[in-house]
Design a protein around this motif. Structure first.
Motif, mmCIF file in Angstrom:
data_model
loop_
_atom_site.group_PDB
_atom_site.id
_atom_site.type_symbol
_atom_site.label_atom_id
_atom_site.label_comp_id
_atom_site.label_asym_id
_atom_site.label_seq_id
_atom_site.Cartn_x
_atom_site.Cartn_y
_atom_site.Cartn_z
ATOM 1 N N GLU A 223 0.858 -0.930 0.130
ATOM 2 C CA GLU A 223 -0.052 -0.094 -0.143
ATOM 3 C C GLU A 223 1.015 1.198 -0.089
ATOM 4 O O GLU A 223 1.906 1.275 0.668
ATOM 5 C CB GLU A 223 -0.953 -0.164 1.067
ATOM 6 N N LEU A 224 0.469 2.101 -0.807
ATOM 7 C CA LEU A 224 1.349 3.437 -1.135
ATOM 8 C C LEU A 224 0.691 4.587 -0.657
ATOM 9 O O LEU A 224 -0.464 4.813 -1.093
ATOM 10 C CB LEU A 224 1.787 3.455 -2.515
ATOM 11 N N VAL A 225 1.471 5.562 -0.033
ATOM 12 C CA VAL A 225 0.821 6.752 0.317
ATOM 13 C C VAL A 225 1.662 7.558 -0.281
ATOM 14 O O VAL A 225 2.872 7.883 0.162
ATOM 15 C CB VAL A 225 0.562 6.988 1.676
ATOM 16 N N LEU A 226 1.540 8.783 -1.256
ATOM 17 C CA LEU A 226 2.201 9.513 -1.746
ATOM 18 C C LEU A 226 1.771 11.236 -1.691
ATOM 19 O O LEU A 226 0.659 11.491 -2.034
ATOM 20 C CB LEU A 226 2.244 9.422 -3.240
ATOM 21 N N VAL A 227 2.724 11.995 -1.450
ATOM 22 C CA VAL A 227 2.506 13.591 -1.265
ATOM 23 C C VAL A 227 3.144 13.994 -2.211
ATOM 24 O O VAL A 227 4.496 13.912 -2.460
ATOM 25 C CB VAL A 227 2.559 14.244 0.200
ATOM 26 N N ASP A 228 2.676 14.981 -3.116
ATOM 27 C CA ASP A 228 3.285 15.822 -4.069
ATOM 28 C C ASP A 228 3.082 16.943 -3.838
ATOM 29 O O ASP A 228 1.827 17.441 -3.912
ATOM 30 C CB ASP A 228 2.626 15.477 -5.640
ATOM 31 N N ALA A 229 4.040 17.805 -3.412
ATOM 32 C CA ALA A 229 3.988 19.350 -2.699
ATOM 33 C C ALA A 229 4.989 20.208 -3.256
ATOM 34 O O ALA A 229 5.907 19.710 -3.984
ATOM 35 C CB ALA A 229 4.033 19.329 -1.468
ATOM 36 N N ARG A 230 4.808 21.690 -3.239
ATOM 37 C CA ARG A 230 5.907 22.587 -3.655
ATOM 38 C C ARG A 230 7.044 22.506 -2.857
ATOM 39 O O ARG A 230 6.943 21.718 -1.761
ATOM 40 C CB ARG A 230 5.275 23.966 -3.620
#
Length: 230
Positions: A223-230
């Protein structure tokens, strides 16, 4: 650039009712090299004992995302909101001008969750809270958008230029994510995966920047959790 933050190297605090791992400096854990990742300020990997939890406490000007991994968490706040968020589901809170909230595990089992804080783009905005169910079968073999700062995405809204995504992969499956090399991505897998040729183990943090494509290959069901942020 891909930097693996090994699980055993994370900050650790065991309070009995709460066993927490800190990917970034938090509370009594301080590491000047881990103050955040871009606009991502906190990523806590928490295990909360049954019939316990966080009593009322205040926040302001922070976007707080809670991803429940197992069990469930029950939220209540000074705005009058109350809700139960179960495994695989997500809640978000924009603290804005100020809010007091409590998070309790009212279940008969431990609850495990990620609590993620992202710096807000809208200081002094009115506070808000929201939660939504996200059935895990809807993210099999693909990233599903869970929360976003883009109000047109039709998911949970936060006041930050960021995207929170979840996916599940079977052993041997591969998933690609198109990235902006100028942004900061942070990925936490539940099992062993390969990220652009670099191996990450269970609950390691994977800090990514400067990449246009992120390829994740699962060596085990993950299971993957990804955050894409500045």
């Amino acid at each position: 650039m891909i930097d693996i933050r090994k699980f055993d190297s994370l900050g650790h605090a065991d309070h009995g009712w709460l066993n927490a791992r800190h990917h970034f400096s938090f509370a009594n854990y301080y590491d000047p090299n881990r103050m955040g990742w871009g606009r991502i300020r906190v990523w806590n990997d928490d295990k909360i004992a049954a019939k316990s939890g966080f009593p009322p406490h205040p926040h302001r000007d922070m976007e707080i995302i809670t991803y429940v991994r197992t069990g469930a968490i029950t939220h209540q706040d000074s705005m009058g909101n109350k809700g139960r968020t179960a495994a695989g589901d997500v809640q978000v809170m924009s603290a804005g001008t100020g809010v007091t909230h409590a998070e309790y595990n009212l279940e008969d089992e431990d609850t495990t969750l990620f609590q993620i804080w992202i710096e807000t783009d809208k200081p002094n905005a009115p506070p808000s809270w929201g939660a939504r169910p996200f059935p895990k079968e809807s993210r099999e073999g693909q990233f599903q958008l869970l929360a976003s700062g883009n109000g047109d995405d039709g998911v949970l809204h936060i006041n930050s230029d960021a995207r929170i995504l979840g996916a599940t992969l079977k052993a041997g499956e591969t998933l690609e994510y198109k990235a902006d090399p100028s942004r900061h991505l942070y990925l936490v897998p539940s099992a062993k995966v390969d990220v652009n040729g670099t191996q990450a183990e269970t609950r390691d943090g994977v800090a990514i920047t400067g990449e246009s494509v992120v390829t994740v290959k699962a060596e085990e069901d993950a299971e993957l959790v990804l955050v894409d942020a500045r």
